[in-house]
Design an enzyme around this catalytic site. Structure first.
Site, PDB file in Angstrom:
ATOM      1  N   ASP A 157      50.077  99.056 -30.044  1.00  0.00           N
ATOM      2  CA  ASP A 157      51.276  98.491 -30.684  1.00  0.00           C
ATOM      3  C   ASP A 157      51.369  97.071 -30.120  1.00  0.00           C
ATOM      4  O   ASP A 157      50.340  96.521 -29.665  1.00  0.00           O
ATOM      5  CB  ASP A 157      52.519  99.332 -30.369  1.00  0.00           C
ATOM      6  N   LYS A 214      56.155 107.656 -29.006  1.00  0.00           N
ATOM      7  CA  LYS A 214      55.951 106.225 -28.715  1.00  0.00           C
ATOM      8  C   LYS A 214      56.016 106.054 -27.210  1.00  0.00           C
ATOM      9  O   LYS A 214      56.722 106.796 -26.521  1.00  0.00           O
ATOM     10  CB  LYS A 214      57.045 105.379 -29.380  1.00  0.00           C
TER      11      LYS A 214
HETATM   12  P1  NDP Z   1      50.602  92.281 -31.592  1.00  0.00           P
HETATM   13  O1  NDP Z   1      50.961  92.318 -30.171  1.00  0.00           O
HETATM   14  O2  NDP Z   1      49.185  92.271 -31.987  1.00  0.00           O
HETATM   15  O3  NDP Z   1      51.316  91.050 -32.309  1.00  0.00           O
HETATM   16  C1  NDP Z   1      52.709  90.906 -32.276  1.00  0.00           C
HETATM   17  C2  NDP Z   1      53.051  89.558 -32.871  1.00  0.00           C
HETATM   18  O4  NDP Z   1      54.475  89.477 -33.014  1.00  0.00           O
HETATM   19  C3  NDP Z   1      52.624  88.390 -31.999  1.00  0.00           C
HETATM   20  O5  NDP Z   1      52.385  87.280 -32.793  1.00  0.00           O
HETATM   21  C4  NDP Z   1      53.881  88.209 -31.129  1.00  0.00           C
HETATM   22  O6  NDP Z   1      54.013  86.909 -30.603  1.00  0.00           O
HETATM   23  C5  NDP Z   1      54.979  88.467 -32.123  1.00  0.00           C
HETATM   24  N1  NDP Z   1      56.150  88.983 -31.432  1.00  0.00           N
HETATM   25  C6  NDP Z   1      56.219  90.060 -30.600  1.00  0.00           C
HETATM   26  N2  NDP Z   1      57.456  90.195 -30.122  1.00  0.00           N
HETATM   27  C7  NDP Z   1      58.177  89.182 -30.655  1.00  0.00           C
HETATM   28  C8  NDP Z   1      59.529  88.799 -30.523  1.00  0.00           C
HETATM   29  N3  NDP Z   1      60.387  89.491 -29.761  1.00  0.00           N
HETATM   30  N4  NDP Z   1      59.942  87.702 -31.236  1.00  0.00           N
HETATM   31  C9  NDP Z   1      59.079  87.004 -32.023  1.00  0.00           C
HETATM   32  N5  NDP Z   1      57.778  87.325 -32.163  1.00  0.00           N
HETATM   33  C10 NDP Z   1      57.353  88.403 -31.497  1.00  0.00           C
HETATM   34  O7  NDP Z   1      51.358  93.559 -32.255  1.00  0.00           O
HETATM   35  P2  NDP Z   1      51.086  94.242 -33.666  1.00  0.00           P
HETATM   36  O8  NDP Z   1      50.639  93.245 -34.650  1.00  0.00           O
HETATM   37  O9  NDP Z   1      50.285  95.446 -33.421  1.00  0.00           O
HETATM   38  O10 NDP Z   1      52.566  94.760 -34.046  1.00  0.00           O
HETATM   39  C11 NDP Z   1      53.471  93.984 -34.821  1.00  0.00           C
HETATM   40  C12 NDP Z   1      54.525  94.889 -35.422  1.00  0.00           C
HETATM   41  O11 NDP Z   1      53.884  95.873 -36.259  1.00  0.00           O
HETATM   42  C13 NDP Z   1      55.360  95.703 -34.420  1.00  0.00           C
HETATM   43  O12 NDP Z   1      56.656  95.873 -34.940  1.00  0.00           O
HETATM   44  C14 NDP Z   1      54.636  97.043 -34.390  1.00  0.00           C
HETATM   45  O13 NDP Z   1      55.492  98.082 -33.978  1.00  0.00           O
HETATM   46  C15 NDP Z   1      54.276  97.176 -35.859  1.00  0.00           C
HETATM   47  N6  NDP Z   1      53.209  98.114 -36.160  1.00  0.00           N
HETATM   48  C16 NDP Z   1      51.968  97.973 -35.584  1.00  0.00           C
HETATM   49  C17 NDP Z   1      50.962  98.846 -35.903  1.00  0.00           C
HETATM   50  C18 NDP Z   1      49.574  98.671 -35.410  1.00  0.00           C
HETATM   51  O14 NDP Z   1      48.689  99.400 -35.903  1.00  0.00           O
HETATM   52  N7  NDP Z   1      49.295  97.762 -34.497  1.00  0.00           N
HETATM   53  C19 NDP Z   1      51.215 100.009 -36.788  1.00  0.00           C
HETATM   54  C20 NDP Z   1      52.518 100.013 -37.410  1.00  0.00           C
HETATM   55  C21 NDP Z   1      53.467  99.109 -37.052  1.00  0.00           C
HETATM   56  P3  NDP Z   1      53.594  86.618 -29.060  1.00  0.00           P
HETATM   57  O15 NDP Z   1      52.114  86.510 -29.084  1.00  0.00           O
HETATM   58  O16 NDP Z   1      54.289  85.348 -28.754  1.00  0.00           O
HETATM   59  O17 NDP Z   1      54.095  87.782 -28.252  1.00  0.00           O
END
Ligand code: NDP
Length: 446
Positions: free
Chosen positions: A164, A124
């Site tokens: 991510d 990561k």
């Molecule tokens: P994105 O950046 O596309 O979206 C993240 C979302 O979560 C946004 O809506 C963001 O809001 C919100 N968010 C991020 N940090 C926080 C926080 N501290 N508190 C509240 N809301 C938060 O990321 P992904 O959708 O790719 O990832 C989401 C989760 O899924 C993570 O845990 C990631 O590790 C996991 N994941 C992702 C994969 C992938 O293929 N992308 C694969 C496997 C797991 P804002 O816009 O306000 O920041």
């Protein structure tokens, strides 16, 4: 191995890494019995070698913002374990990123990648750079500065990064472009690439879709139909939006989404039009979730709040970030009769929340199983890049479905408690661990 002794030792050596310690303790607690059945594991000190990353790169990234100011961020790549394949794991850009968070994610990734049945080790990376409010050119300059340092340490057969939080197709494109320039090669060193330059169909959708497929497998064990079920989702990024899209195709009712500023609640479920609005708002205009209410006043907005206590739902699919469901949230969800929690995010439930879900014996899938469809499809992208071929969307989707069914079967095999309850936490951890452990034993002390 005694979990307490290992944890005492790791806590002493890494006292400022709570997320890393949390993730390690969760895995060790569920593999302790199996581990102790194999004395050779202890003789080869497998546990310490598995918990501590192979190597970590830590570096400063300096870049110039649009006003000409020189900015500096911390950046990292954690190469955790490559016993079963090249290091593989996403890159996160978020102001909260630190070594503890990346070590927890790389550790989890190792077991998740093992579960996919594909040949990928765990890694990561990321930076405390926040893409929020940055211009396209600022994002590009940052991505280039990050890769200017990292490119030497990654490669198609060495370490393959992906997206991510804060890193989507745009950022992967900029990083790949700069990697290509520095390394002077065109290889599948990144996944999540654009379709025109080696990306795989269905990769953007894969984590969210895969989580839905995993949920369907869980529901099938109880003969429950997803149609009409009310689902609360957190987040509104890549994972959350594609989870919502697939759920709506399956006839479920999506009642919430969120971002780091607050959450929305649609008591009657999002309509297709409302979902399309949210999708464009987040993916094209990079707007905030509260803006949905300006367009659709019947949707409620809860500033500064996660969805769990405001919504009426049957199923929860946390898809934002780590530790976003605490013990109180879990109890609130259980009190209103939630039947399943399937994690799109990594480690979104605190240990207290996990205990609540497991004790209540609901269908509870930890992220390393339920969200593994993303990295699995990255593995499929690597396979296509190696062959210099592109598979159709149907072919990739079918493989994704099969992989999620297979991960589910592994969880059942190792997590079935024999009384009609499947402990998916134990099942995922034991299945993921055994493959890595066997590979490490075969390869000697390296
Ligand atoms: P994105 O950046 O596309 O979206 C993240 C979302 O979560 C946004 O809506 C963001 O809001 C919100 N968010 C991020 N940090 C926080 C926080 N501290 N508190 C509240 N809301 C938060 O990321 P992904 O959708 O790719 O990832 C989401 C989760 O899924 C993570 O845990 C990631 O590790 C996991 N994941 C992702 C994969 C992938 O293929 N992308 C694969 C496997 C797991 P804002 O816009 O306000 O920041």
């Amino acid at each position: 191995m005694k979990v307490k002794e290992v944890m005492d030792d790791l806590s002493r050596r890494f006292p400022n890494e709570p997320e890393y310690l949390q993730a390690v303790e969760e895995v060790l607690s569920s593999i302790e019995d199996v581990y102790n059945e194999y004395p050779a594991f202890e003789k080869y000190n497998l546990i310490e070698r598995l918990c501590i990353p192979d190597r970590i790169f830590t570096f400063r990234v300096s870049w110039v913002d649009d006003s000409g100011r020189v900015r500096t961020n911390m950046a990292y790549r954690v190469q955790h374990n490559n016993a079963i394949g090249p290091y593989k794991g996403g890159i996160r850009f978020h102001s909260s990123v630190n070594l503890s968070i990346l070590k927890f994610l790389a550790f989890e990734q190792t077991f998740k990648n093992s579960l996919t049945t594909l040949a990928m080790g765990g890694a990561k990376g990321g930076s405390d750079f926040s893409p929020r409010g940055k211009s396209d050119m600022e994002i590009m300059r940052f991505c280039q500065a990050y890769i200017a340092e990292l490119w030497r340490h990654i490669g198609a057969e060495t370490d393959v990064p992906a997206g991510d939080i804060g890193v989507g197709g745009r950022e992967v494109g900029y990083m790949f472009g700069y990697y290509k320039k520095m390394a002077r090669e065109f290889t599948g060193t990144f996944t999540g690439k654009g379709l025109d330059f080696g990306g795989s169909l269905v990769r953007p959708e894969a984590t969210g879709y895969g989580n839905c497929y995993f949920l369907l497998n869980m529901l099938a064990t109880k003969g429950i139909d997803i149609k009409g079920k009310r689902v609360a989702i957190s987040g509104s990024g890549n994972v959350a939006t594609y989870t919502a899209k697939k759920l709506m195709q399956l006839g479920a009712v999506v009642v919430s989404m969120s971002d780091s500023d607050g959450s929305i609640y649609a008591p009657d479920g999002l309509t297709q039009e409302q979902f399309d609005f949210i999708f464009d708002l987040k993916n094209i205009y990079r707007g905030r979730i509260r803006e949905v209410v300006d367009e659709y006043p019947q949707i409620q907005y809860f500033p500064g709040s996660r969805p769990w206590k405001h919504v009426k739902c049957d199923i929860a699919m946390p898809s934002a970030t780590q530790n976003e469901i605490d013990g109180d949230d879990a109890r609130a969800l259980l009190a209103q009769g939630v039947i399943a929690v399937s994690e799109g995010a990594n480690m979104p439930s605190t240990p207290e929340a996990v205990k609540e879900f497991v004790d209540a014996k609901i269908l509870y899938a930890p992220g390393k199983a339920a969200n593994a469809g993303g990295v699995a499809t990255s593995g499929l992208e690597m396979a296509q890049n190696s062959q210099k071929l592109s598979w159709t969307a149907e072919e990739v989707d079918e493989r994704l479905r099969r992989i999620m069914a297979d991960i589910h079967a592994q969880c059942v095999k190792f997590g079935d408690e024999g009384n009609g309850y499947v402990n998916y936490v134990k099942g995922a951890n034991v299945a993921g661990f055994m493959k890595v452990a066997r590979a490490m034993m075969s390869q000697g002390i390296v």
